[in-house]
Design a protein around this motif. Structure first.
Motif, mmCIF file in Angstrom:
data_model
loop_
_atom_site.group_PDB
_atom_site.id
_atom_site.type_symbol
_atom_site.label_atom_id
_atom_site.label_comp_id
_atom_site.label_asym_id
_atom_site.label_seq_id
_atom_site.Cartn_x
_atom_site.Cartn_y
_atom_site.Cartn_z
ATOM 1 N N PRO A 79 0.802 -1.229 0.000
ATOM 2 C CA PRO A 79 0.000 0.000 0.000
ATOM 3 C C PRO A 79 0.830 1.273 0.000
ATOM 4 O O PRO A 79 0.281 2.358 -0.175
ATOM 5 C CB PRO A 79 -0.837 -0.119 1.285
ATOM 6 C CG PRO A 79 -0.067 -1.039 2.157
ATOM 7 C CD PRO A 79 0.622 -2.002 1.249
ATOM 8 N N ARG A 86 0.405 -0.447 -5.092
ATOM 9 C CA ARG A 86 -0.642 0.112 -4.224
ATOM 10 C C ARG A 86 -2.021 -0.360 -4.675
ATOM 11 O O ARG A 86 -2.829 -0.819 -3.868
ATOM 12 C CB ARG A 86 -0.568 1.642 -4.248
ATOM 13 C CG ARG A 86 0.741 2.204 -3.719
ATOM 14 C CD ARG A 86 0.898 3.673 -4.034
ATOM 15 N NE ARG A 86 0.395 4.511 -2.963
ATOM 16 C CZ ARG A 86 1.153 5.124 -2.072
ATOM 17 N NH1 ARG A 86 2.474 4.988 -2.092
ATOM 18 N NH2 ARG A 86 0.614 5.882 -1.133
ATOM 19 N N TYR A 90 -5.269 -3.126 -2.870
ATOM 20 C CA TYR A 90 -6.692 -2.906 -2.612
ATOM 21 C C TYR A 90 -7.585 -3.839 -3.428
ATOM 22 O O TYR A 90 -8.636 -4.278 -2.938
ATOM 23 C CB TYR A 90 -7.037 -1.432 -2.861
ATOM 24 C CG TYR A 90 -6.308 -0.536 -1.891
ATOM 25 C CD1 TYR A 90 -6.599 -0.573 -0.531
ATOM 26 C CD2 TYR A 90 -5.276 0.297 -2.314
ATOM 27 C CE1 TYR A 90 -5.914 0.214 0.371
ATOM 28 C CE2 TYR A 90 -4.573 1.086 -1.419
ATOM 29 C CZ TYR A 90 -4.899 1.039 -0.073
ATOM 30 O OH TYR A 90 -4.190 1.806 0.829
ATOM 31 N N GLU A 93 -7.366 -7.188 -1.658
ATOM 32 C CA GLU A 93 -8.207 -7.158 -0.453
ATOM 33 C C GLU A 93 -9.684 -7.315 -0.821
ATOM 34 O O GLU A 93 -10.440 -8.015 -0.130
ATOM 35 C CB GLU A 93 -7.987 -5.842 0.295
ATOM 36 C CG GLU A 93 -8.767 -5.740 1.597
ATOM 37 C CD GLU A 93 -8.538 -4.430 2.322
ATOM 38 O OE1 GLU A 93 -9.159 -4.245 3.394
ATOM 39 O OE2 GLU A 93 -7.750 -3.591 1.836
ATOM 40 N N GLU A 380 -6.387 6.709 -0.572
ATOM 41 C CA GLU A 380 -6.381 5.429 -1.275
ATOM 42 C C GLU A 380 -7.086 4.342 -0.472
ATOM 43 O O GLU A 380 -7.830 3.531 -1.036
ATOM 44 C CB GLU A 380 -4.937 5.019 -1.573
ATOM 45 C CG GLU A 380 -4.279 5.897 -2.635
ATOM 46 C CD GLU A 380 -2.799 5.618 -2.836
ATOM 47 O OE1 GLU A 380 -2.243 6.025 -3.855
ATOM 48 O OE2 GLU A 380 -2.187 4.978 -1.939
ATOM 49 N N LYS A 381 -6.876 4.337 0.831
ATOM 50 C CA LYS A 381 -7.437 3.249 1.653
ATOM 51 C C LYS A 381 -8.908 3.480 1.979
ATOM 52 O O LYS A 381 -9.742 2.595 1.773
ATOM 53 C CB LYS A 381 -6.644 3.091 2.959
ATOM 54 C CG LYS A 381 -7.230 2.001 3.865
ATOM 55 C CD LYS A 381 -6.355 1.749 5.072
ATOM 56 C CE LYS A 381 -6.973 0.703 5.997
ATOM 57 N NZ LYS A 381 -7.189 -0.592 5.336
ATOM 58 N N GLY A 385 -10.123 2.554 -1.865
ATOM 59 C CA GLY A 385 -10.088 1.152 -1.455
ATOM 60 C C GLY A 385 -11.468 0.632 -1.087
ATOM 61 O O GLY A 385 -11.831 -0.496 -1.438
ATOM 62 N N LYS A 389 -13.677 -2.218 -3.044
ATOM 63 C CA LYS A 389 -14.212 -3.362 -2.290
ATOM 64 C C LYS A 389 -15.706 -3.523 -2.559
ATOM 65 O O LYS A 389 -16.201 -4.638 -2.718
ATOM 66 C CB LYS A 389 -13.949 -3.166 -0.796
ATOM 67 C CG LYS A 389 -14.152 -4.407 0.038
ATOM 68 C CD LYS A 389 -13.871 -4.138 1.516
ATOM 69 C CE LYS A 389 -12.429 -3.773 1.752
ATOM 70 N NZ LYS A 389 -12.150 -3.593 3.203
#
Length: 477
Positions: A79, A86, A90, A93, A380-381, A385, A389
């Motif tokens: 990440p 990076r 994601y 995940e 990003e997360k 991200g 998801k």
């Protein structure tokens, strides 16, 4: 794989041909030491290969092979690495999350202590506004369309379907105060699921209206969009109505009768990963990597059953919602949406399409913020991200990130009785000036069917379009 002028392909040497350890087959030993030695470009291509292969295994229920792919990805992705590392983190995940959903007990146990911090969400969306030009362009174009539509009106009512950004209406108040005929009586109805957000907006805008001596009211409506009661908008006879929808309508595209199932692999050929092309072409962005790695250099799903609103399952929520908005007779409605097809029925189609889209966004960040930036990591997360998801791991009513292309929104809004309002030259000029002011030169503004499309390099990312309510006599013309 080299592609000749006639569209055929010929096989040449591959950078991986002499690397027998690089394999997705469980019995051939660990490839990790060799993978660690890959150059950045080759590693990026191989990560794409692993993601697409893993998604194939997930879609077909081959969980042992999916696990092997995820294990290999974990040794290459990071990440806080380069762009491809990076984004691979994601997407991996998201694929793992999709697998876990098959075991509800396990999934719930692993997520039982997850905290959803309201303050973190507000911070991340503030970073998104500041780092990228997308929302700024949408606000400028929306405000200009409203100013032009409301010229001469004395009672103006604006419905904001995503009332999270008071700075948009702060700027509009200043523009309205400068009208030659004087400011109108302005009422803004803000819709948002969080009362705290609406309270903050009410405070900021009321204070600014008092400074500018503009008659102003703020009507807060605490509601999610899919639960919104149109009566709460309190539209009154005699007022000129404008509606602003910024990145909201796609969440209503879930058909109520959509089955919750794993879609079979329908759009990706088993040999669709063209790793062999790596030795012929150099690239500067992750988007270029992806362009090399997809089937024949094309985005899959172009001829799929989901290519038009009419061919997909009935989108009852969006149809009813747009009909209700039409019934309010707005003088102008401005819609901003992600300009990409993430609403396909198959996992493989959504994965490949979203790889293109988020690759461009991650490339934007690579050109804007250092890799160690905490703002970049949070963006990003906690934003991209989470969107990835939702696109990859969720089905049915839980999948809200159902982004679609501008042409599909044009069809849908036209069908609902709205007529396109070409955006003005001045609005386009303001948008272009704003984008040109950014330090990195990858952003582009283009006009498409009278709408604004914001691009990174040549890839469309967001669109802004303006609409008016057609009367029944016009609908049949």
């Amino acid at each position: 794989m080299m592609f000749q002028d006639d569209g055929s392909s010929s096989v040449t040497s591959s950078p991986f041909q002499n690397s027998p350890m690089i394999s997705l087959s469980p019995g051939l030993g660990s490839p990790y030491p060799l993978l660690k030695e890959l150059k950045s470009e080759d590693r990026g291509l191989y990560l794409i290969h692993l993601l697409l292969t893993c998604a194939t295994h997930v879609a077909t229920g081959s969980l042992e092979n999916a696990n092997l792919s995820l294990d290999q990805i974990s040794h290459l992705a990071s990440p806080d690495g380069d762009t491809m590392q990076r984004i691979a983190s994601y997407f991996a995940e998201a694929l793992a999350d999709r697998i876990l959903k098959a075991w509800p007990g396990l999934y719930k146990a692993l997520h039982s202590t997850k905290l959803s911090l309201f303050s973190e969400d507000i911070l991340v969306r503030k970073i998104f506004f500041e780092v990228f030009p997308f929302l700024k362009v949408a606000f400028i174009v929306t405000n200009q369309a409203i100013i032009e539509a409301m010229e001469g009106e004395k009672m103006v009512h604006i419905i904001d379907l995503n009332a999270a950004y008071p700075m948009q209406w702060h700027a509009l108040l200043q523009d309205l105060s400068a009208r030659p005929e004087g400011p109108p009586h302005l009422r803004i109805t803000g819709v948002h699921p969080q009362k705290e957000v609406l309270d903050q907006m009410a405070h900021v805008l009321t204070e600014e209206a008092e400074k500018l001596d503009i008659p102003f009211q703020f009507n807060p409506v605490v509601s999610k969009l899919d639960n919104l009661d149109i009566e709460q908008l309190r539209v009154k006879t005699g007022e000129a109505l404008a509606i602003s929808s910024i990145l909201q309508l796609h969440s209503l595209l879930c058909p109520v009768d959509e089955p919750h199932k794993r879609s079979p692999l329908t759009t990706m050929k088993s040999n669709g990963v063209n790793l062999l092309r790596a030795s012929q072409i150099k690239q500067s962005t992750l988007g270029d990597l992806l362009q090399k790695d997809m089937v024949n250099g094309q985005s899959p799903g172009a001829d799929s059953a989901s290519s038009s609103p009419q061919s997909s399952a009935p989108a009852v929520q969006i149809d009813g919602f747009l009909n209700a908005l039409w019934g309010l007779s707005p003088k102008v409605m401005v819609v901003a949406e992600q300009d990409s097809n993430h609403n396909g029925s198959s996992l493989m189609e959504r994965l490949s399409e979203s790889l293109y889209f988020y690759a461009a966004l991650f490339d934007c960040l690579e050109s804007t913020l250092p890799r160690s930036s905490m703002e970049r990591l949070k963006l990003e997360k906690f934003l991209f991200g989470e969107e990835v998801k939702n696109i990859i791991a969720c089905e049915g009513s839980s999948r809200k990130e159902r982004h679609e292309k501008l042409e599909k929104w044009i069809q849908r809004l036209d069908f609902a009785g709205f007529g396109s309002v070409p955006l003005s030259y001045y609005g386009m000029l303001q948008a272009r000036r704003l984008v040109q002011g950014y330090s990195c030169d990858g952003y582009r503004i283009k006009e498409e069917n009278g709408c604004v499309v914001i691009c990174w390099q040549d890839r469309a990312l967001y669109s802004v379009s303006a609409w008016r309510c057609r009367r029944m006599a016009e609908v049949d013309v």
